[in-house]
Design a protein around this motif. Sequence first.
Motif, mmCIF file in Angstrom:
data_model
loop_
_atom_site.group_PDB
_atom_site.id
_atom_site.type_symbol
_atom_site.label_atom_id
_atom_site.label_comp_id
_atom_site.label_asym_id
_atom_site.label_seq_id
_atom_site.Cartn_x
_atom_site.Cartn_y
_atom_site.Cartn_z
ATOM 1 N N SER A 1 0.820 -1.213 0.000
ATOM 2 C CA SER A 1 0.000 0.000 0.000
ATOM 3 C C SER A 1 0.850 1.258 0.000
ATOM 4 N N THR A 2 0.345 2.279 -0.661
ATOM 5 C CA THR A 2 1.012 3.578 -0.636
ATOM 6 C C THR A 2 0.587 4.335 0.620
ATOM 7 N N LYS A 3 1.293 5.419 0.906
ATOM 8 C CA LYS A 3 0.959 6.274 2.039
ATOM 9 C C LYS A 3 -0.473 6.775 1.921
ATOM 10 N N GLU A 4 -0.868 7.159 0.732
ATOM 11 C CA GLU A 4 -2.212 7.685 0.515
ATOM 12 C C GLU A 4 -3.276 6.607 0.738
ATOM 13 N N GLU A 5 -2.985 5.390 0.303
ATOM 14 C CA GLU A 5 -3.944 4.292 0.492
ATOM 15 C C GLU A 5 -4.116 3.973 1.973
ATOM 16 N N ILE A 6 -3.022 3.977 2.711
ATOM 17 C CA ILE A 6 -3.091 3.732 4.148
ATOM 18 C C ILE A 6 -3.929 4.824 4.818
ATOM 19 N N GLU A 7 -3.676 6.069 4.470
ATOM 20 C CA GLU A 7 -4.395 7.188 5.079
ATOM 21 C C GLU A 7 -5.879 7.127 4.761
ATOM 22 N N GLU A 8 -6.219 6.677 3.558
ATOM 23 C CA GLU A 8 -7.626 6.556 3.176
ATOM 24 C C GLU A 8 -8.338 5.495 4.022
ATOM 25 N N VAL A 9 -7.676 4.373 4.213
ATOM 26 C CA VAL A 9 -8.268 3.311 5.029
ATOM 27 C C VAL A 9 -8.439 3.776 6.470
ATOM 28 N N VAL A 10 -7.416 4.411 7.019
ATOM 29 C CA VAL A 10 -7.475 4.894 8.398
ATOM 30 C C VAL A 10 -8.610 5.891 8.569
ATOM 31 N N GLU A 11 -8.762 6.794 7.607
ATOM 32 C CA GLU A 11 -9.845 7.779 7.681
ATOM 33 C C GLU A 11 -11.209 7.097 7.629
ATOM 34 N N ASN A 12 -11.310 6.058 6.787
ATOM 35 C CA ASN A 12 -12.553 5.297 6.678
ATOM 36 C C ASN A 12 -12.872 4.587 7.983
ATOM 37 N N LEU A 13 -11.860 4.055 8.636
ATOM 38 C CA LEU A 13 -12.056 3.399 9.928
ATOM 39 C C LEU A 13 -12.551 4.399 10.972
ATOM 40 N N LYS A 14 -11.947 5.563 10.986
ATOM 41 C CA LYS A 14 -12.358 6.595 11.947
ATOM 42 C C LYS A 14 -13.804 6.999 11.727
ATOM 43 N N GLU A 15 -14.189 7.144 10.458
ATOM 44 C CA GLU A 15 -15.563 7.527 10.139
ATOM 45 C C GLU A 15 -16.567 6.490 10.632
ATOM 46 N N ASN A 16 -16.108 5.244 10.712
ATOM 47 C CA ASN A 16 -16.974 4.157 11.184
ATOM 48 C C ASN A 16 -16.762 3.846 12.667
ATOM 49 N N LYS A 17 -16.069 4.744 13.368
ATOM 50 C CA LYS A 17 -15.872 4.655 14.819
ATOM 51 C C LYS A 17 -15.039 3.443 15.237
ATOM 52 N N ILE A 18 -14.172 2.976 14.326
ATOM 53 C CA ILE A 18 -13.271 1.873 14.648
ATOM 54 C C ILE A 18 -12.022 2.453 15.301
ATOM 55 N N GLU A 19 -11.713 2.008 16.508
ATOM 56 C CA GLU A 19 -10.619 2.586 17.281
ATOM 57 C C GLU A 19 -9.395 1.676 17.393
ATOM 58 N N ASN A 20 -9.487 0.469 16.812
ATOM 59 C CA ASN A 20 -8.428 -0.525 16.996
ATOM 60 C C ASN A 20 -7.983 -1.113 15.658
ATOM 61 N N ILE A 21 -6.656 -1.166 15.465
ATOM 62 C CA ILE A 21 -6.075 -1.690 14.231
ATOM 63 C C ILE A 21 -5.008 -2.728 14.567
ATOM 64 N N LEU A 22 -5.012 -3.837 13.816
ATOM 65 C CA LEU A 22 -3.909 -4.796 13.892
ATOM 66 C C LEU A 22 -2.972 -4.471 12.735
ATOM 67 N N ALA A 23 -1.817 -3.907 13.047
ATOM 68 C CA ALA A 23 -0.876 -3.430 12.031
ATOM 69 C C ALA A 23 0.065 -4.545 11.601
ATOM 70 N N LEU A 24 0.012 -4.906 10.332
ATOM 71 C CA LEU A 24 0.760 -6.038 9.798
ATOM 72 C C LEU A 24 1.521 -5.637 8.539
ATOM 73 N N ARG A 25 2.632 -6.309 8.304
ATOM 74 C CA ARG A 25 3.321 -6.083 7.034
ATOM 75 C C ARG A 25 2.494 -6.629 5.882
ATOM 76 N N GLY A 26 2.028 -7.864 6.032
ATOM 77 C CA GLY A 26 1.291 -8.528 4.970
ATOM 78 C C GLY A 26 2.212 -9.316 4.060
ATOM 79 N N ASP A 27 1.631 -10.237 3.312
ATOM 80 C CA ASP A 27 2.405 -11.045 2.371
ATOM 81 C C ASP A 27 2.652 -10.263 1.085
ATOM 82 N N ILE A 28 3.751 -10.577 0.423
ATOM 83 C CA ILE A 28 4.092 -9.932 -0.838
ATOM 84 C C ILE A 28 3.646 -10.837 -1.989
#
Length: 283
Positions: free
Chosen positions: A80-107
């Motif tokens: 993910s790009t910086k912008e994609e990450i920020e978009e997801v985070v903003e979407n989570l906030k809008e939905n009142k989600i306060e918890n994230i499991l931060a992972l690298r993910g598979d390539i």
Amino acid sequence: MFIKDTFLKNETTLSFEIFPPKNNEILFNIIGELNKFNPGFISVTYGAGGSSKDRTVEIASIIKNKYSIEALAHLTCITSTKEEIEEVVENLKENKIENILALRGDIPEDFTIGKEHLYRHAKDLIHKLKIDTNLCIGAAAYPEGHNECKDLDMNVKYLKEKVDAGADFLITQLFFDNNNFFQFKEKIYKYNIKTPIAVGIMPAVNKTLIEKIQKLSGVIIPDKVENFMNKYENKEDDLRKAGIEYASYQIEELIKNKVEGVHFYTMNKPDIIKSILDNISFK
């Protein structure tokens, strides 16, 4: 509510992981059944191979806002790009989600990591989230080592970097040998890691699935588990019974040893979770 606060109680936190099912009717049934066990939180991963990413926020929102259960949304960063990450985070906030499991993910095999992919490791994502948001951040821990690095001391060093970057709590990769977790716990204390840990449990009720996970993650399968999976490979009911019995024993021992949390990798099978929880007492 921040998930880190659920670990402040003088009892073992119970939690579940689900993945996006085919439709909302199945989803509502799964969450409804799991809700009966009064979970501290439910995490939402992606579908097979990282698919269904877009539904993670939607499902986390349903868990949080329809069922009033704390939701933990998985967020991977390597593709993910910086912008994609920020978009997801903003979407989570809008939905009142306060918890994230931060992972690298598979390539993905055919994916090329470019300059626009700023977050190469989970610690990079955790650091960004800690600086830019007030979210509660979870991270992954690997008691038996990561498939890309089996050196346990190096794994603990990397875990320390994630904690220092701002991880508020940890969830382990699944394991079947409790002794491996106890030894891991001793190692992390030497690194002064005292972050709450939920232990990851997956009942061995499907031999094909467990062997696939072993290949992908390198999880160690003890002889006892290997033996009953081989013995009951073609006897679904017997394998289910043996897997439930072993998971029940495993969790009882972990609770006796004061684990902070038990996190079930449910594979969207709440009936199996119910059978296990009927066997044990959470305190």
